[in-house]
Design an enzyme around this catalytic site. Structure first.
Site, mmCIF file in Angstrom:
data_model
loop_
_atom_site.group_PDB
_atom_site.id
_atom_site.type_symbol
_atom_site.label_atom_id
_atom_site.label_comp_id
_atom_site.label_asym_id
_atom_site.label_seq_id
_atom_site.Cartn_x
_atom_site.Cartn_y
_atom_site.Cartn_z
ATOM 1 N N GLU A 13 0.819 -1.225 0.000
ATOM 2 C CA GLU A 13 0.000 0.000 0.000
ATOM 3 C C GLU A 13 0.851 1.273 0.000
ATOM 4 O O GLU A 13 0.458 2.297 0.560
ATOM 5 C CB GLU A 13 -0.953 0.014 1.225
ATOM 6 N N GLY A 15 2.368 2.471 -3.029
ATOM 7 C CA GLY A 15 2.238 3.185 -4.296
ATOM 8 C C GLY A 15 2.895 2.488 -5.470
ATOM 9 O O GLY A 15 3.098 3.104 -6.519
ATOM 10 N N TYR A 18 0.392 2.528 -8.336
ATOM 11 C CA TYR A 18 0.194 3.910 -8.809
ATOM 12 C C TYR A 18 1.403 4.332 -9.656
ATOM 13 O O TYR A 18 1.258 4.788 -10.794
ATOM 14 C CB TYR A 18 0.018 4.875 -7.619
ATOM 15 N N LYS A 38 2.629 -8.309 -13.202
ATOM 16 C CA LYS A 38 2.557 -8.403 -11.729
ATOM 17 C C LYS A 38 2.511 -9.887 -11.420
ATOM 18 O O LYS A 38 1.434 -10.500 -11.431
ATOM 19 C CB LYS A 38 1.302 -7.694 -11.223
ATOM 20 N N THR A 42 -2.323 -11.229 -4.337
ATOM 21 C CA THR A 42 -3.184 -11.881 -3.355
ATOM 22 C C THR A 42 -4.401 -10.988 -3.131
ATOM 23 O O THR A 42 -4.303 -9.768 -3.250
ATOM 24 C CB THR A 42 -2.458 -12.070 -2.003
ATOM 25 N N ASP A 47 -4.656 -5.008 -9.339
ATOM 26 C CA ASP A 47 -3.409 -4.353 -9.798
ATOM 27 C C ASP A 47 -3.191 -4.650 -11.274
ATOM 28 O O ASP A 47 -2.905 -3.747 -12.069
ATOM 29 C CB ASP A 47 -2.213 -4.861 -8.983
ATOM 30 N N GLU A 112 5.729 -5.220 -11.372
ATOM 31 C CA GLU A 112 5.396 -4.816 -9.997
ATOM 32 C C GLU A 112 5.550 -5.993 -9.048
ATOM 33 O O GLU A 112 5.068 -7.102 -9.308
ATOM 34 C CB GLU A 112 3.963 -4.282 -9.910
ATOM 35 N N VAL A 114 5.216 -7.539 -4.941
ATOM 36 C CA VAL A 114 4.057 -7.700 -4.050
ATOM 37 C C VAL A 114 4.499 -7.296 -2.647
ATOM 38 O O VAL A 114 5.491 -7.835 -2.133
ATOM 39 C CB VAL A 114 3.484 -9.148 -4.102
ATOM 40 N N GLY A 115 3.862 -6.297 -2.094
ATOM 41 C CA GLY A 115 4.293 -5.777 -0.783
ATOM 42 C C GLY A 115 5.717 -5.237 -0.867
ATOM 43 O O GLY A 115 6.122 -4.661 -1.869
HETATM 44 N N1 LIG Z 1 1.155 9.746 -5.848
HETATM 45 C C1 LIG Z 1 -0.069 9.255 -5.575
HETATM 46 N N2 LIG Z 1 -1.166 9.968 -5.896
HETATM 47 C C2 LIG Z 1 -2.427 9.511 -5.619
HETATM 48 N N3 LIG Z 1 -2.687 8.313 -5.015
HETATM 49 C C3 LIG Z 1 -1.604 7.578 -4.679
HETATM 50 C C4 LIG Z 1 -0.264 7.988 -4.944
HETATM 51 N N4 LIG Z 1 0.567 7.010 -4.493
HETATM 52 C C5 LIG Z 1 -0.214 6.036 -3.982
HETATM 53 N N5 LIG Z 1 -1.524 6.378 -4.089
HETATM 54 C C6 LIG Z 1 -2.704 5.636 -3.598
HETATM 55 O O1 LIG Z 1 -2.341 4.932 -2.425
HETATM 56 C C7 LIG Z 1 -3.023 3.663 -2.390
HETATM 57 C C8 LIG Z 1 -1.984 2.529 -2.345
HETATM 58 O O2 LIG Z 1 -1.226 2.600 -3.543
HETATM 59 P P1 LIG Z 1 -0.956 1.290 -4.423
HETATM 60 O O3 LIG Z 1 -2.189 0.491 -4.576
HETATM 61 O O4 LIG Z 1 -0.283 1.742 -5.664
HETATM 62 O O5 LIG Z 1 0.050 0.532 -3.443
HETATM 63 P P2 LIG Z 1 0.855 -0.798 -3.740
HETATM 64 O O6 LIG Z 1 2.221 -0.609 -3.210
HETATM 65 O O7 LIG Z 1 0.723 -1.141 -5.173
HETATM 66 O O8 LIG Z 1 0.076 -1.857 -2.844
HETATM 67 P P3 LIG Z 1 0.157 -3.472 -2.944
HETATM 68 O O9 LIG Z 1 1.338 -3.863 -2.109
HETATM 69 O O10 LIG Z 1 -1.149 -3.917 -2.362
HETATM 70 O O11 LIG Z 1 0.317 -3.826 -4.369
HETATM 71 C C9 LIG Z 1 -3.873 3.604 -3.670
HETATM 72 O O12 LIG Z 1 -5.181 4.067 -3.395
HETATM 73 C C10 LIG Z 1 -3.152 4.565 -4.591
HETATM 74 O O13 LIG Z 1 -3.989 5.103 -5.598
HETATM 75 C C1 LIG Z 2 -3.002 -7.906 -0.006
HETATM 76 C C2 LIG Z 2 -2.083 -6.727 -0.205
HETATM 77 N N1 LIG Z 2 -2.765 -5.755 -1.048
HETATM 78 C C3 LIG Z 2 -0.768 -7.106 -0.843
HETATM 79 N N2 LIG Z 2 -0.977 -7.414 -2.214
HETATM 80 C C4 LIG Z 2 -0.053 -8.215 -0.113
HETATM 81 C C5 LIG Z 2 0.921 -7.632 0.843
HETATM 82 C C6 LIG Z 2 1.645 -8.675 1.666
HETATM 83 C C7 LIG Z 2 2.378 -8.023 2.810
HETATM 84 C C8 LIG Z 2 2.958 -9.037 3.753
HETATM 85 C C9 LIG Z 2 3.708 -8.383 4.903
HETATM 86 O O1 LIG Z 2 4.648 -7.575 4.627
HETATM 87 O O2 LIG Z 2 3.324 -8.591 6.054
HETATM 88 MG MG LIG Z 3 -0.080 -2.832 -6.095
#
Ligand SMILES: Nc1ncnc2c1ncn2[C@@H]1O[C@H](COP(=O)(O)OP(=O)(O)OP(=O)(O)O)[C@@H](O)[C@H]1O
Ligand SMILES: C[C@H](N)[C@H](N)CCCCCC(=O)O
Ligand SMILES: [Mg+2]
Length: 216
Positions: A13, A15, A18, A38, A42, A47, A112, A114-115
């Protein structure tokens, strides 16, 4: 230009999707046929769907994300809950085949993770091992605020120990105006790591002209 990049992060979470979408969008707009991959997801394949939409390519979510677990947690953790479900296994051959497919088909592929970098995909196989296997240069996505220094420096340290090429760090998301550390975190990371840093504010786009380091 690289054949692609691996987008990891300091945490889930943060970005990655994004940033990956903005990079894919910018490349597509500049006329570059861009793949998105990707390998493992999970919880859902949202994504993959977002990445496909950003790159404007005709691929389905199952191709972009060949390995999937239902439980929204680490792939290894989910696999422990889902071991009785036939196709819920971490199949590295399947991932390898898909990786080769994208690199052969597209000029550039955004991968991309994961986490964060040490999320376990199997008991002794982590996102960092996937990075080694793909051998693509790495972008680290991080948060702007308090706590990001430790998380970012730990992630960079691990990548350096693995002798992986780190392209730079992208701080992404909202800047909390009540968090004084936001004013200096980017410059501190740059001073300590000597890496390029991009601050990607809320809903901002990635300017590849100003940040060529992302793709070459
Ligand atoms: N620069 C940004 N501008 C607007 N929203 C953003 C930005 N960066 C991240 N976000 C928002 O933050 C939230 C988490 O981002 P994102 O889903 O890209 O995380 P992630 O690292 O891909 O997560 P995961 O590990 O679950 O794949 C989303 O709602 C995303 O749109
Ligand atoms: C479900 C979530 N959006 C991710 N795709 C999975 C992130 C796993 C994180 C595990 C950890 O660091 O504890
Ligand atoms: Mg993601």
């Amino acid at each position: 230009m690289y054949k692609g990049i691996f987008v990891t992060a300091t945490d889930t979470e943060t970005g990655k999707t994004y940033v990956s979408c903005k990079i894919a969008e910018a490349l597509e707009k500049s006329g570059i046929n861009t793949g998105v991959f990707k390998p493992v997801s999970t919880g859902d394949r949202n994504d993959a769907k977002a990445l496909i939409k950003a790159a404007k390519i005709d691929e389905n979510a199952e191709t972009v994300t060949p390995v999937f677990f239902k439980n929204p947690m680490s792939p290894y953790g989910a696999s422990l809950f889902e071991r009785r479900v036939s196709d819920r296994i971490f199949d590295l051959k399947k991932i390898d085949g898909a990786f080769k497919y994208f690199l052969n088909k597209y000029k550039f592929t955004v991968v991309e993770g994961v986490g964060g970098i040490l999320v376990p995909l199997k008991q002794n196989f982590f996102v960092s091992d996937l990075i080694k296997k793909f051998n693509l240069p790495v972008i680290v996505v991080a948060r702007f605020g308090l706590g990001t220094l430790n998380h970012t420096l730990l992630t960079v340290e691990k990548l350096k120990r693995d002798n992986q090429k780190i392209l730079g760090v992208i701080l992404s998301g909202k800047k909390n105006k009540n968090d004084i550390s936001v004013k200096s975190n980017a410059s501190i990371i740059k001073k300590i790591t000597k890496l390029p840093i991009l601050e990607l504010g809320y809903n901002e786009k990635v300017d590849l002209e100003k940040n060529r380091w992302i793709i070459k």
